[in-house]
Scaffold this motif. Structure first.
Motif, PDB file in Angstrom:
ATOM      1  N   MET A   1      48.060  41.866  51.677  1.00 35.17           N
ATOM      2  CA  MET A   1      49.389  41.653  51.173  1.00 35.17           C
ATOM      3  C   MET A   1      49.588  42.569  49.965  1.00 35.17           C
ATOM      4  SD  MET A   1      51.203  38.266  49.593  1.00 35.17           S
ATOM      5  CE  MET A   1      50.910  37.290  51.014  1.00 35.17           C
ATOM      6  N   TYR A   2      50.736  43.191  49.911  1.00 36.30           N
ATOM      7  CA  TYR A   2      51.069  44.119  48.828  1.00 36.30           C
ATOM      8  C   TYR A   2      52.444  43.758  48.281  1.00 36.30           C
ATOM      9  CZ  TYR A   2      47.258  46.805  50.794  1.00 36.30           C
ATOM     10  OH  TYR A   2      46.027  47.196  51.261  1.00 36.30           O
ATOM     11  N   HIS A   3      52.665  44.039  46.999  1.00 35.57           N
ATOM     12  CA  HIS A   3      53.946  43.774  46.353  1.00 35.57           C
ATOM     13  C   HIS A   3      54.362  44.983  45.529  1.00 35.57           C
ATOM     14  CE1 HIS A   3      54.340  39.421  47.091  1.00 35.57           C
ATOM     15  NE2 HIS A   3      53.025  39.431  47.065  1.00 35.57           N
ATOM     16  N   PRO A   4      55.677  45.309  45.537  1.00 34.57           N
ATOM     17  CA  PRO A   4      56.139  46.403  44.680  1.00 34.57           C
ATOM     18  C   PRO A   4      56.424  45.921  43.262  1.00 34.57           C
ATOM     19  CG  PRO A   4      57.947  45.632  46.032  1.00 34.57           C
ATOM     20  CD  PRO A   4      56.734  44.840  46.437  1.00 34.57           C
TER      21      PRO A   4
ATOM     22  N   LEU B   1      53.062  50.223  44.327  1.00 41.86           N
ATOM     23  CA  LEU B   1      52.647  49.192  45.265  1.00 41.86           C
ATOM     24  C   LEU B   1      51.344  48.595  44.749  1.00 41.86           C
ATOM     25  CD1 LEU B   1      53.797  48.055  47.871  1.00 41.86           C
ATOM     26  CD2 LEU B   1      52.224  49.525  49.112  1.00 41.86           C
ATOM     27  N   CYS B   2      51.288  47.279  44.683  1.00 39.71           N
ATOM     28  CA  CYS B   2      50.141  46.577  44.125  1.00 39.71           C
ATOM     29  C   CYS B   2      49.418  45.786  45.204  1.00 39.71           C
ATOM     30  CB  CYS B   2      50.603  45.621  43.031  1.00 39.71           C
ATOM     31  SG  CYS B   2      51.550  46.455  41.754  1.00 39.71           S
ATOM     32  N   ASP B   3      48.112  45.855  45.170  1.00 41.21           N
ATOM     33  CA  ASP B   3      47.257  45.157  46.125  1.00 41.21           C
ATOM     34  C   ASP B   3      47.109  43.705  45.689  1.00 41.21           C
ATOM     35  OD1 ASP B   3      45.287  44.217  47.806  1.00 41.21           O
ATOM     36  OD2 ASP B   3      43.948  45.925  47.508  1.00 41.21           O
ATOM     37  N   TYR B   4      47.628  42.794  46.515  1.00 42.80           N
ATOM     38  CA  TYR B   4      47.532  41.357  46.260  1.00 42.80           C
ATOM     39  C   TYR B   4      46.581  40.681  47.240  1.00 42.80           C
ATOM     40  CZ  TYR B   4      51.153  40.244  42.803  1.00 42.80           C
ATOM     41  OH  TYR B   4      51.868  40.090  41.652  1.00 42.80           O
ATOM     42  N   ARG B   5      45.830  41.478  48.003  1.00 43.03           N
ATOM     43  CA  ARG B   5      44.903  40.865  48.950  1.00 43.03           C
ATOM     44  C   ARG B   5      43.857  40.062  48.190  1.00 43.03           C
ATOM     45  NH1 ARG B   5      42.430  45.652  51.949  1.00 43.03           N
ATOM     46  NH2 ARG B   5      42.540  46.435  49.832  1.00 43.03           N
ATOM     47  N   PRO B   6      43.371  38.969  48.777  1.00 45.26           N
ATOM     48  CA  PRO B   6      42.355  38.167  48.086  1.00 45.26           C
ATOM     49  C   PRO B   6      41.061  38.953  47.885  1.00 45.26           C
ATOM     50  CG  PRO B   6      43.178  37.034  50.048  1.00 45.26           C
ATOM     51  CD  PRO B   6      43.764  38.411  50.056  1.00 45.26           C
ATOM     52  N   GLN B   7      40.443  38.743  46.735  1.00 41.18           N
ATOM     53  CA  GLN B   7      39.145  39.354  46.470  1.00 41.18           C
ATOM     54  C   GLN B   7      38.106  38.697  47.369  1.00 41.18           C
ATOM     55  OE1 GLN B   7      38.028  39.614  42.312  1.00 41.18           O
ATOM     56  NE2 GLN B   7      40.173  39.464  41.720  1.00 41.18           N
TER      57      GLN B   7
ATOM     58  N   PRO C   1      44.022  37.032  43.975  1.00 45.08           N
ATOM     59  CA  PRO C   1      44.507  38.372  44.297  1.00 45.08           C
ATOM     60  C   PRO C   1      43.845  39.454  43.453  1.00 45.08           C
ATOM     61  CG  PRO C   1      46.280  37.016  43.379  1.00 45.08           C
ATOM     62  CD  PRO C   1      45.046  36.181  43.408  1.00 45.08           C
ATOM     63  N   ARG C   2      43.718  40.644  44.051  1.00 35.67           N
ATOM     64  CA  ARG C   2      43.079  41.774  43.353  1.00 35.67           C
ATOM     65  C   ARG C   2      43.894  42.251  42.157  1.00 35.67           C
ATOM     66  NH1 ARG C   2      41.984  46.647  46.437  1.00 35.67           N
ATOM     67  NH2 ARG C   2      40.728  47.177  44.637  1.00 35.67           N
ATOM     68  N   HIS C   3      45.225  42.309  42.292  1.00 36.27           N
ATOM     69  CA  HIS C   3      46.096  42.798  41.217  1.00 36.27           C
ATOM     70  C   HIS C   3      45.723  44.204  40.774  1.00 36.27           C
ATOM     71  CE1 HIS C   3      47.280  38.452  40.040  1.00 36.27           C
ATOM     72  NE2 HIS C   3      48.170  38.972  40.864  1.00 36.27           N
ATOM     73  N   VAL C   4      45.803  45.160  41.706  1.00 36.89           N
ATOM     74  CA  VAL C   4      45.478  46.554  41.419  1.00 36.89           C
ATOM     75  C   VAL C   4      46.616  47.440  41.932  1.00 36.89           C
ATOM     76  CG1 VAL C   4      43.850  48.433  41.857  1.00 36.89           C
ATOM     77  CG2 VAL C   4      43.006  46.107  41.587  1.00 36.89           C
ATOM     78  N   VAL C   5      47.081  48.378  41.098  1.00 33.42           N
ATOM     79  CA  VAL C   5      48.086  49.350  41.516  1.00 33.42           C
ATOM     80  C   VAL C   5      47.384  50.384  42.392  1.00 33.42           C
ATOM     81  CG1 VAL C   5      49.715  51.116  40.752  1.00 33.42           C
ATOM     82  CG2 VAL C   5      49.458  48.998  39.423  1.00 33.42           C
ATOM     83  N   VAL C   6      47.863  50.515  43.653  1.00 34.04           N
ATOM     84  CA  VAL C   6      47.176  51.399  44.596  1.00 34.04           C
ATOM     85  C   VAL C   6      48.019  52.587  45.072  1.00 34.04           C
ATOM     86  CG1 VAL C   6      45.563  49.646  45.421  1.00 34.04           C
ATOM     87  CG2 VAL C   6      47.774  49.912  46.562  1.00 34.04           C
TER      88      VAL C   6
END
Length: 113
Positions: A1-4, A56-62, A70-75
């Motif tokens: 899952m990703y979020h802008p 775009l930010c990575d919200y995939r579970p760690q 969520p990872r919370h990393v700008v990718v």
């Protein structure tokens, strides 16, 4: 899952006024749903992220966590029409949700039993 998100500020150890214990770069973001978060920026794009960018930010579970965190990393840094289109789509979805919730709340308050 990703979020802008939209970059409000870039926090780099090279910036004047930033003292850092490491070489990582973070970005403070206003997310599409009005949340404000500060996230790590992936090293490969850390020098390319600027204020006002749509990212775009990575919200995939760690992996390996007992609960989903969520990872919370700008990718990715999005540019041009792609950035505008994605930002607009998410914002429209958010505004529709907000209006619907407001209407439902008003409907519940107007009932007198």
């Amino acid at each position: 899952m990703y979020h802008p998100g939209k970059v409000v500020a870039v926090l780099s150890p090279r910036e004047k006024g930033v003292l850092s214990a490491d070489a990582s770069v973070q970005a403070t973001l206003r997310m599409w749903d009005e949340n404000v978060l500060t996230m790590l920026v992936e090293k490969k794009i850390a020098d390319k992220v600027r204020e006002g960018d749509i990212v775009l930010c990575d919200y995939r579970p760690q992996e390996g966590m007992s609960v989903p965190v969520p990872r919370h990393v700008v990718v990715k840094v999005l540019k041009g029409k792609a950035a505008e289109r994605i930002w607009q789509e998410y914002r429209e979805t958010y505004e529709k949700r907000k209006r619907r919730e407001h209407s439902e709340k008003e409907a519940q308050q107007s009932y007198i039993g």
